[in-house]
Design a protein around this motif. Structure first.
Motif, mmCIF file in Angstrom:
data_model
loop_
_atom_site.group_PDB
_atom_site.id
_atom_site.type_symbol
_atom_site.label_atom_id
_atom_site.label_comp_id
_atom_site.label_asym_id
_atom_site.label_seq_id
_atom_site.Cartn_x
_atom_site.Cartn_y
_atom_site.Cartn_z
ATOM 1 N N LEU A 1 -20.065 6.290 -13.768
ATOM 2 C CA LEU A 1 -21.353 5.609 -13.697
ATOM 3 C C LEU A 1 -21.829 5.197 -15.080
ATOM 4 C CD1 LEU A 1 -23.895 4.738 -12.114
ATOM 5 C CD2 LEU A 1 -24.759 7.077 -12.427
ATOM 6 N N ASN A 2 -22.152 3.913 -15.223
ATOM 7 C CA ASN A 2 -22.654 3.341 -16.470
ATOM 8 C C ASN A 2 -24.059 2.785 -16.242
ATOM 9 O OD1 ASN A 2 -20.057 2.679 -18.545
ATOM 10 N ND2 ASN A 2 -19.525 2.983 -16.404
ATOM 11 N N LEU A 3 -24.902 2.848 -17.261
ATOM 12 C CA LEU A 3 -26.206 2.201 -17.240
ATOM 13 C C LEU A 3 -26.150 0.991 -18.155
ATOM 14 C CD1 LEU A 3 -28.583 5.306 -17.556
ATOM 15 C CD2 LEU A 3 -27.578 4.307 -15.488
ATOM 16 N N LEU A 4 -26.718 -0.132 -17.716
ATOM 17 C CA LEU A 4 -26.661 -1.383 -18.472
ATOM 18 C C LEU A 4 -28.054 -1.866 -18.822
ATOM 19 C CD1 LEU A 4 -25.279 -3.989 -19.541
ATOM 20 C CD2 LEU A 4 -25.339 -4.844 -17.181
ATOM 21 N N ASN A 5 -28.249 -2.254 -20.068
ATOM 22 C CA ASN A 5 -29.523 -2.790 -20.533
ATOM 23 C C ASN A 5 -29.674 -4.230 -20.067
ATOM 24 O OD1 ASN A 5 -31.849 -3.434 -21.873
ATOM 25 N ND2 ASN A 5 -31.024 -3.215 -23.926
ATOM 26 N N ALA A 6 -30.516 -4.436 -19.068
ATOM 27 C CA ALA A 6 -30.829 -5.786 -18.565
ATOM 28 C C ALA A 6 -32.124 -5.696 -17.774
ATOM 29 C CB ALA A 6 -29.691 -6.322 -17.690
ATOM 30 N N PRO A 7 -32.830 -6.814 -17.612
ATOM 31 C CA PRO A 7 -34.099 -6.801 -16.883
ATOM 32 C C PRO A 7 -33.892 -6.732 -15.376
ATOM 33 C CG PRO A 7 -33.568 -9.023 -17.541
ATOM 34 C CD PRO A 7 -32.503 -8.150 -18.129
ATOM 35 N N GLY A 8 -35.008 -6.760 -14.644
ATOM 36 C CA GLY A 8 -34.922 -6.689 -13.191
ATOM 37 C C GLY A 8 -34.650 -8.022 -12.522
ATOM 38 N N ASN A 9 -34.880 -9.134 -13.214
ATOM 39 C CA ASN A 9 -34.675 -10.454 -12.626
ATOM 40 C C ASN A 9 -33.298 -10.551 -11.976
ATOM 41 O OD1 ASN A 9 -33.433 -13.369 -13.157
ATOM 42 N ND2 ASN A 9 -35.617 -13.589 -12.728
ATOM 43 N N ASP A 10 -33.264 -11.022 -10.719
ATOM 44 C CA ASP A 10 -32.025 -10.981 -9.949
ATOM 45 C C ASP A 10 -30.877 -11.728 -10.610
ATOM 46 O OD1 ASP A 10 -33.436 -9.520 -8.110
ATOM 47 O OD2 ASP A 10 -33.618 -11.132 -6.638
ATOM 48 N N LEU A 11 -31.107 -12.991 -10.996
ATOM 49 C CA LEU A 11 -30.021 -13.787 -11.552
ATOM 50 C C LEU A 11 -29.594 -13.290 -12.927
ATOM 51 C CD1 LEU A 11 -31.010 -15.685 -9.222
ATOM 52 C CD2 LEU A 11 -30.308 -17.588 -10.674
ATOM 53 N N VAL A 12 -30.569 -12.919 -13.755
ATOM 54 C CA VAL A 12 -30.246 -12.465 -15.103
ATOM 55 C C VAL A 12 -29.466 -11.159 -15.058
ATOM 56 C CG1 VAL A 12 -31.200 -11.677 -17.301
ATOM 57 C CG2 VAL A 12 -32.187 -13.669 -16.161
ATOM 58 N N SER A 13 -29.947 -10.199 -14.273
ATOM 59 C CA SER A 13 -29.281 -8.897 -14.253
ATOM 60 C C SER A 13 -27.929 -8.965 -13.555
ATOM 61 C CB SER A 13 -30.177 -7.842 -13.592
ATOM 62 O OG SER A 13 -30.546 -8.232 -12.288
ATOM 63 N N SER A 14 -27.793 -9.790 -12.519
ATOM 64 C CA SER A 14 -26.499 -9.922 -11.852
ATOM 65 C C SER A 14 -25.473 -10.586 -12.765
ATOM 66 C CB SER A 14 -26.648 -10.716 -10.556
ATOM 67 O OG SER A 14 -27.439 -10.017 -9.625
ATOM 68 N N THR A 15 -25.910 -11.590 -13.527
ATOM 69 C CA THR A 15 -25.012 -12.186 -14.518
ATOM 70 C C THR A 15 -24.614 -11.163 -15.565
ATOM 71 O OG1 THR A 15 -26.024 -14.364 -14.206
ATOM 72 C CG2 THR A 15 -24.785 -14.027 -16.244
ATOM 73 N N ALA A 16 -25.566 -10.325 -15.988
ATOM 74 C CA ALA A 16 -25.262 -9.284 -16.971
ATOM 75 C C ALA A 16 -24.234 -8.298 -16.429
ATOM 76 C CB ALA A 16 -26.545 -8.555 -17.370
ATOM 77 N N LEU A 17 -24.345 -7.946 -15.150
ATOM 78 C CA LEU A 17 -23.367 -7.042 -14.537
ATOM 79 C C LEU A 17 -21.975 -7.667 -14.558
ATOM 80 C CD1 LEU A 17 -25.442 -5.780 -11.482
ATOM 81 C CD2 LEU A 17 -24.594 -4.354 -13.351
ATOM 82 N N ALA A 18 -21.891 -8.953 -14.183
ATOM 83 C CA ALA A 18 -20.597 -9.642 -14.202
ATOM 84 C C ALA A 18 -20.042 -9.709 -15.618
ATOM 85 C CB ALA A 18 -20.736 -11.039 -13.611
ATOM 86 N N ALA A 19 -20.914 -10.036 -16.582
ATOM 87 C CA ALA A 19 -20.459 -10.146 -17.971
ATOM 88 C C ALA A 19 -19.962 -8.815 -18.511
ATOM 89 C CB ALA A 19 -21.596 -10.674 -18.847
ATOM 90 N N SER A 20 -20.512 -7.721 -18.033
ATOM 91 C CA SER A 20 -20.076 -6.402 -18.495
ATOM 92 C C SER A 20 -18.803 -5.935 -17.809
ATOM 93 C CB SER A 20 -21.189 -5.371 -18.283
ATOM 94 O OG SER A 20 -22.221 -5.557 -19.229
ATOM 95 N N GLY A 21 -18.321 -6.704 -16.829
ATOM 96 C CA GLY A 21 -17.025 -6.388 -16.240
ATOM 97 C C GLY A 21 -17.022 -6.111 -14.757
ATOM 98 N N ALA A 22 -18.170 -6.242 -14.073
ATOM 99 C CA ALA A 22 -18.180 -6.005 -12.629
ATOM 100 C C ALA A 22 -17.345 -7.065 -11.922
ATOM 101 C CB ALA A 22 -19.614 -6.010 -12.105
ATOM 102 N N HIS A 23 -16.428 -6.610 -11.075
ATOM 103 C CA HIS A 23 -15.632 -7.534 -10.260
ATOM 104 C C HIS A 23 -16.430 -8.020 -9.057
ATOM 105 C CE1 HIS A 23 -12.369 -4.990 -12.120
ATOM 106 N NE2 HIS A 23 -11.850 -6.185 -12.310
ATOM 107 N N ILE A 24 -17.318 -7.153 -8.556
ATOM 108 C CA ILE A 24 -18.111 -7.395 -7.357
ATOM 109 C C ILE A 24 -19.496 -6.817 -7.626
ATOM 110 C CG2 ILE A 24 -18.403 -6.743 -4.911
ATOM 111 C CD1 ILE A 24 -15.338 -6.513 -4.759
ATOM 112 N N ILE A 25 -20.526 -7.399 -7.021
ATOM 113 C CA ILE A 25 -21.875 -6.848 -7.126
ATOM 114 C C ILE A 25 -22.385 -6.525 -5.730
ATOM 115 C CG2 ILE A 25 -24.288 -7.364 -7.730
ATOM 116 C CD1 ILE A 25 -23.141 -9.100 -10.025
ATOM 117 N N LEU A 26 -22.948 -5.323 -5.570
ATOM 118 C CA LEU A 26 -23.614 -4.935 -4.337
ATOM 119 C C LEU A 26 -25.107 -5.144 -4.541
ATOM 120 C CD1 LEU A 26 -21.708 -1.671 -3.331
ATOM 121 C CD2 LEU A 26 -21.102 -4.068 -2.927
#
Length: 493
Positions: free
Chosen positions: A384-409
Motif C-alpha cells: 500500500l502506497n499513499l500518493l500526494n494529489a488532490p481530491g479532484n477526480d480527473l487530476v487525482s486519477s491522472t496522478a495515479l496513472a502517472a505513478s504507475g497504476a495499470h488500472i484505477i478502481l
C-alpha cells in the motif's frame, strides 16, 4: 432486505440503507424507538440521545459535533452537526500490528515490454507537450483509428492546456506527469507531439525520460514539419507496426498496480463500495501486488488510521508531512481547509469532512502503509502506497496513472462518465445508480444492502479486475473515452 445499519458498536448513529419514513419503528440492540422524520437513503439518524456539543460517532470514531441536542430517531446531518477538525496538527506514532498472510499466486493475461515492465493494455498514445497542439493531437487520434486493430487496443490522444507559460514547481509538475505517461507500459507506442517554442519542449522532456526505447517512443516538432498531420500519421503507423508485435501472456498479479479513488461519494460509499475495494486491495497485496491511495484532502479526519499502519517511523513522518503540507497549501491560497464535502456528497448523506474521510480510507483495507509518493513520482514499493494529489477526480486519477497504476478502481454514489489514461473501473455504492446508469457503472456494490458480505464481494471484485487486466474492456473504454488532467498550482504567465 436490510433497511438500516449501525456500522460499529460504539456508534451513536445508524445509516439508512433505503429511504425510511417518519414513524418507522427502529429495533436496535434491544432498544425500540421511532424515526422523528423521513431519513433519505445513505443518511444518518441518532440511535441514542446526543447532547449539544457531543461527538457524532460513526465507524467507531468522531465524524463531527452536535450543534444541538439530538434525540433518538432524529435525522443527523448538516443542519444539526458540524466539523470538529482543526488546522495543522501534531501527531504521535502509535504503530499497530498489521500484516497480511501470503495468498496463492494468481495470473492475468498481460503484455511484457522490452524493459521487463508488465502492462494490461497495448495502446497507441499521442501526448502533446503543450496545449497549442491539442487540436493536432485530436485530429491525429481521429485519423489513426484504423490502427486500433489486431493486438492494439486503442489509439488515444491526451490534450491538456499546459506545457508553457508556467513557472517553478508548477512547470515541473507538468513535465513529470508528461514524462510518466510517456513511459507508462500500457502504451505500446507513444507519439510525443511538440510545437517547438514551448517551455516544456521535446528536448526538455527528454531529460525527464531517461533511457527509452526509440521503437516505442517517437517525437514530432510541428514547427519543423511542412505537414504535421501527414508526418504524425506516418510515425503512428511505424509505432503501430512495433506495438502490434506484442502478444498477451501470463503475468503474475504480483506485477499489477491498482489505483484507489472515489468521487461523488454518498452515505453508502463507506459501507459498501469502499470497504469492498479495501478487501480487493488486501487480496492483491497479499499476492505481492501494489495499490495506491490518493486524495489527500479526503484523508483529513481519518489520517491517524493510516499513520498507525505505517511500517516505520520514517514513513509515519512522511505521512504527517503529506497531511500537514496539503493543509498549508490550502491556507497559502487563502482557502478553507475543510471546504469538503461537496454538494453532491451532502445530498448523498455525507455531513462533514470527517464523515467523508472515514469512508474514503476504507478503500485502503488493512495492509501496512509502505511508502509515500510525491506528486508525479513513480511507484517503487509493493504493497500500500499513499500518493500526494488532490481530491479532484480527473487530476487525482491522472496522478495515479502517472505513478504507475495499470488500472484505477473508482467508487461512486452519484456516478460520473469520466475516464483516465488507464482502464477506470466505476464501482457503484448503491444499486439504483447501477440501474440508472448501466453505461457508466462496471461493478455494483449496492447489492450488499440486500445480501452477501463485504468479503465475498471483495473476492468477486478481485476476479473482475483480473479479467479487466486480461483485456476485458470497462464501460469508458467501450465508449472510447480517455481523459487526463494535470495539477495546476502556480501562476500563468
Amino acid at each position: 432486505m436490510k433497511s438500516y445499519l449501525k456500522i460499529h458498536p460504539k456508534d451513536n448513529v445508524a445509516v439508512a440503507l433505503c429511504p425510511l419514513s417518519a414513524g418507522t419503528v427502529i429495533d436496535l440492540e434491544g432498544r425500540t424507538f421511532s424515526l422523528a422524520e423521513d431519513i433519505p437513503q445513505g443518511h444518518k439518524f441518532a440511535v441514542s440521545r446526543i447532547p449539544a456539543a457531543g461527538q457524532i460517532i460513526k465507524y467507531g470514531a468522531s465524524v463531527g459535533t452536535a450543534g444541538t441536542d439530538i434525540p433518538p430517531g432524529a435525522w443527523v446531518h448538516t443542519h444539526n452537526m458540524h466539523t470538529a477538525l482543526g488546522e495543522q496538527l501534531t501527531y504521535t506514532y502509535a504503530p499497530q500490528a498489521s500484516g497480511l498472510p501470503a495468498g496463492e499466486e494468481r495470473f492475468f493475461q498481460g503484455y511484457r515490454r522490452t524493459d521487463g515492465k508488465a502492462a494490461v493494455r497495448n495502446e497507441l498514445w499521442i501526448i502533446p507537450t503543450v496545449g497549442c497542439v491539442n487540436s493536432i493531437a485530436s485530429r491525429l487520434e481521429q485519423l489513426a483509428q484504423p490502427l486500433a486493430a489486431g493486438t492494439i487496443d486503442a489509439v488515444a490522444a491526451f490534450p491538456h492546456p499546459y506545457g508553457c507559460s508556467q513557472m517553478g514547481e508548477d512547470q515541473e509538475n507538468t513535465r513529470k506527469i508528461l514524462a510518466d505517461l510517456i513511459l507508462h507500459p500500457n502504451a505500446g507506442g507513444v507519439l510525443v507531439l511538440g510545437l517547438g517554442c514551448e517551455n516544456s519542449s521535446i528536448q526538455v522532456l527528454k531529460n525527464y525520460l531517461g533511457p527509452y526505447d526509440p521503437n516505442r517512443v517517437k517525437f514530432l516538432v510541428c514547427q519543423e514539419s511542412e505537414d504535421e498531420i501527414a508526418e504524425g500519421l506516418r510515425l503512428l503507423k511505424e509505432l503501430s507496426s512495433y506495438a502490434g508485435t506484442f502478444r498477451r501472456e501470463p503475468v503474475s498479479c504480483s506485477e499489477l498496480t491498482v489505483g484507489l479513488k472515489c468521487g461523488g461519494s454518498d452515505g453508502l460509499s463507506g459501507i459498501t463500495a469502499n470497504p469492498v475495494v479495501g478487501v480487493f486491495s488486501d487480496l492483491l497485496i497479499s499476492r505481492g501486488g501494489a495499490t495506491i491511495l490518493t486524495e489527500v484532502p479526503e484523508m483529513f479526519g481519518a489520517e491517524t488510521q493510516l499513520m498507525d499502519r505505517c511500517i516505520n517511523e520514517d514513513v509515519f513522518g512522511q505521512t504527517v508531512r503529506l497531511i500537514n503540507d496539503f493543509k498549508a497549501y490550502f491556507r497559502s491560497h487563502g482557502q478553507t481547509v475543510y471546504e469538503n464535502p461537496s454538494p453532491g456528497n451532502k445530498d448523498g448523506g455525507i455531513s462533514t469532512l470527517e464523515d467523508k474521510s472515514m469512508g474514503c480510507v476504507q478503500k485502503s483495507g488493512t495492509a501496512p502503509v509502505r511508502a509515500v509518493l510525491a506528486y508525479g513520482q513513480r511507484i517503487r514499493e509493493k504493497g500500500l502506497n499513499l500518493l500526494n494529489a488532490p481530491g479532484n477526480d480527473l487530476v487525482s486519477s491522472t496522478a495515479l496513472a502517472a505513478s504507475g497504476a495499470h488500472i484505477i478502481l473508482f467508487t461512486t454514489g452519484r456516478g460520473t462518465p469520466f475516464a483516465s489514461p488507464v482502464p477506470t473501473v466505476k464501482i457503484a455504492s448503491n444499486s439504483p445508480l447501477r440501474e440508472k446508469k448501466p453505461n457508466w457503472i462496471d461493478f455494483d456494490c449496492g447489492t450488499l444492502t440486500d445480501h452477501g458480505t463485504i468479503t465475498e464481494l471483495g473476492g468477486q471484485l478481485f476476479e473482475y479486475v483480473l479479467s479487466v487486466a486480461s483485456g476485458s474492456p470497462v464501460k469508458t473504454e467501450l465508449a472510447g473515452f480517455h481523459d487526463m488532467a494535470i495539477f495546476k498550482q502556480g501562476v500563468t504567465l
